[in-house]
Design a protein around this motif. Structure first.
Motif: not given
Lengths: 317, 41
Positions: A287-288, A292, A296-297, A310-314, B20-23, B26-28
Motif C-alpha cells: 500500500x505504501x 510521502x 501526500x507528496x 508517512x512511511x512504510x512502517x512508522x 503506517x497510514x496512507x493519506x 497520496x498513494x498510487x
C-alpha cells in the motif's frame, strides 16, 4: 463566443459522437431494435452491445426472434461490439450458438478448478473447437501476437439458434466448476447479460475474479485477477465466483486465503496443455511504496531531516 | 483581587511509533481498492 473556442468545442463534440458510433452498422434504420442491440435485414446481421453503461443489458423477446429473418440455413451474422479492444484473454456468453469468423479468436470451455502441488489455484479449460453454445460462458483467447488481432472491438461470428433473454435467463448462466481435490463444485463461472458493478458493500466482493480488460496499476489487460471495489463487467461476459461450499468457507480466516491470482491451463484438442502466457502473479500489493510527506507528496527517498512523514512502517519523527 | 501568575502549559515531545497510514489521495492506488477495480473483459 470566441470562434476558436467554438471550433474546438465543435471538434470535440464531433469526436465524441464519432467514437460512439459503430462504424460497421448499415446506414439505414435497423429492421428491429431491442435493449442491447439491433438487427439489420440488409446484411442479415445482429449487432449486440457489450459496453460500459450502468444500464446496459440484453433483452431478447419473442418479437425480437421473429424479427430476425434468417436464411435457409438458419444462420445469421453476429457482431458483438465491445467498448474496449480484446485483450489476450477475455470471456463471452451469448444467447445463441456461434462460431468466430476470425482466426484471431479461440474459445475454451472451463471444466475444473483446483490447486496444483504448490498450492496455486488453477482453472482447466478445454478447447471448444470453433463453437460456442447458447448461454454457456466460455473463455475467449485472442492471438494478440498477430498485428491484425490487436485492435478488435467488433467481434464477428456466424450464429444460429437465437434464444430468449429475459428475467429468468440469468439462472441458466452459472457454470459450476468441479474441484477434484475437494470433490465439490467450489467455484462457478457466471455469465451475465446485464452490466454488473461490484461496489465496496457488494456481498460478493472478495470472491469474484475475472480477466482485466485494461492495463491498471500492476495488472495488465488479459490478466486473470481478483476483483476489487468499483470493478465492473459489461453484458455478455463472465467472471469466476467462489461459491463458499467447501472447507475454504468454514472460517473467516479461510476466506482471507482465497487466491490473489489464479493460473489458467488450456487443454488443446490433442490433449496437450499450455499455461497461459499471462499467468504471472500480478504482484504483492504494497500500500505504501516509498515515503510521502503530510501533503501526500511522494519523496524520492527516506527523509533525513526531522519532521513527520508517512512511511512504510512508522511515522518518522 | 489577587493576581495569579500565568503558567504556560508544558510541552512534551512524545516519541511514538505508529502503524503506517496512507493519506487519502497520496498513494498510487485508488482509495479502498487493493485489487483490480476497472473493466473485466
Amino acid at each position: 463566443m470566441n470562434g476558436k473556442v467554438l471550433t474546438a468545442a465543435t471538434v470535440a463534440a464531433l469526436s465524441c459522437l464519432v467514437s460512439t458510433v459503430w462504424a460497421e452498422r448499415p446506414s439505414e434504420d435497423a429492421t428491429c431494435e431491442f435493449p442491447g442491440g439491433a438487427y439489420y435485414k440488409s446484411n442479415n446481421t445482429l449487432y449486440l452491445e457489450s459496453v460500459n453503461d450502468e444500464n446496459a443489458r440484453i433483452e431478447i423477446l419473442d418479437t425480437t426472434k421473429s424479427c430476425i429473418d434468417v436464411n435457409s440455413s438458419g444462420e445469421f451474422n453476429l457482431v458483438v461490439e465491445r467498448s474496449t479492444k480484446l485483450a489476450t484473454n477475455s470471456t463471452i456468453v451469448l444467447p445463441m450458438n456461434y462460431s468466430p469468423k476470425s482466426s484471431c479468436i479461440e474459445l475454451y470451455d472451463p471444466y475444473a478448478f483446483t490447486t496444483n502441488d504448490e498450492g496455486v489455484w488453477n482453472v482447466f479449460a478445454s478447447n471448444a473447437p470453433g463453437n460456442g453454445v447458447a448461454h454457456r460462458a466460455l473463455l475467449m483467447i485472442t492471438d494478440t501476437q498477430r498485428k491484425e488481432c490487436q485492435d478488435i472491438k467488433e467481434i464477428e461470428f456466424t450464429a444460429s439458434g437465437l434464444q430468449l433473454v429475459n428475467e429468468h435467463t440469468q439462472a441458466q448462466l452459472e457454470r459450476e466448476l468441479h474441484n477434484p481435490k475437494s470433490g465439490a463444485n467450489d467455484w462457478a463461472l457466471e455469465g451475465s447479460y446485464n452490466f454488473i458493478r461490484w461496489d465496496k458493500d457488494h456481498a460478493d466482493l472478495g470472491k469474484v475474479y475475472g480477466y482485466a480488460a485494461k492495463d491498471k496499476n500492476k495488472v495488465q489487460a488479459g490478466h486473470f485477477t481478483k476483483v476489487g471495489a468499483g470493478a465492473y463487467i459489461p453484458p455478455m461476459r463472465a467472471y469466476l465466483k467462489y461459491r463458499g461450499q467447501t472447507p475454504l468457507a468454514k472460517s473467516v480466516e479461510s476466506i482471507v486465503e482465497l487466491p490473489e491470482t489464479i493460473d489458467v491451463t488450456l487443454v488443446e484438442e490433442d490433449g496437450t496443455t499450455r499455461l497461459a502466457r499471462w499467468n504471472t502473479v500480478t504482484g504483492e500489493m504494497v500500500k505504501v511504496n516509498g515515503w510521502y510527506d503530510l501533503k501526500g507528496r511522494k519523496l524520492n527517498s527516506k527523509p533525513q531531516n526531522k519532521g513527520m512523514f508517512i512511511g512504510n512502517t512508522n511515522i518518522q519523527k | 483581587m489577587e493576581k495569579k501568575e500565568y503558567e504556560a502549559p508544558k510541552m512534551e515531545i512524545v516519541d511514538f511509533e505508529a502503524q503506517a497510514c496512507l493519506l487519502a489521495g497520496s498513494g498510487e492506488e485508488p482509495e479502498g481498492c487493493d485489487d483490480y477495480c476497472d473493466e473485466l473483459g
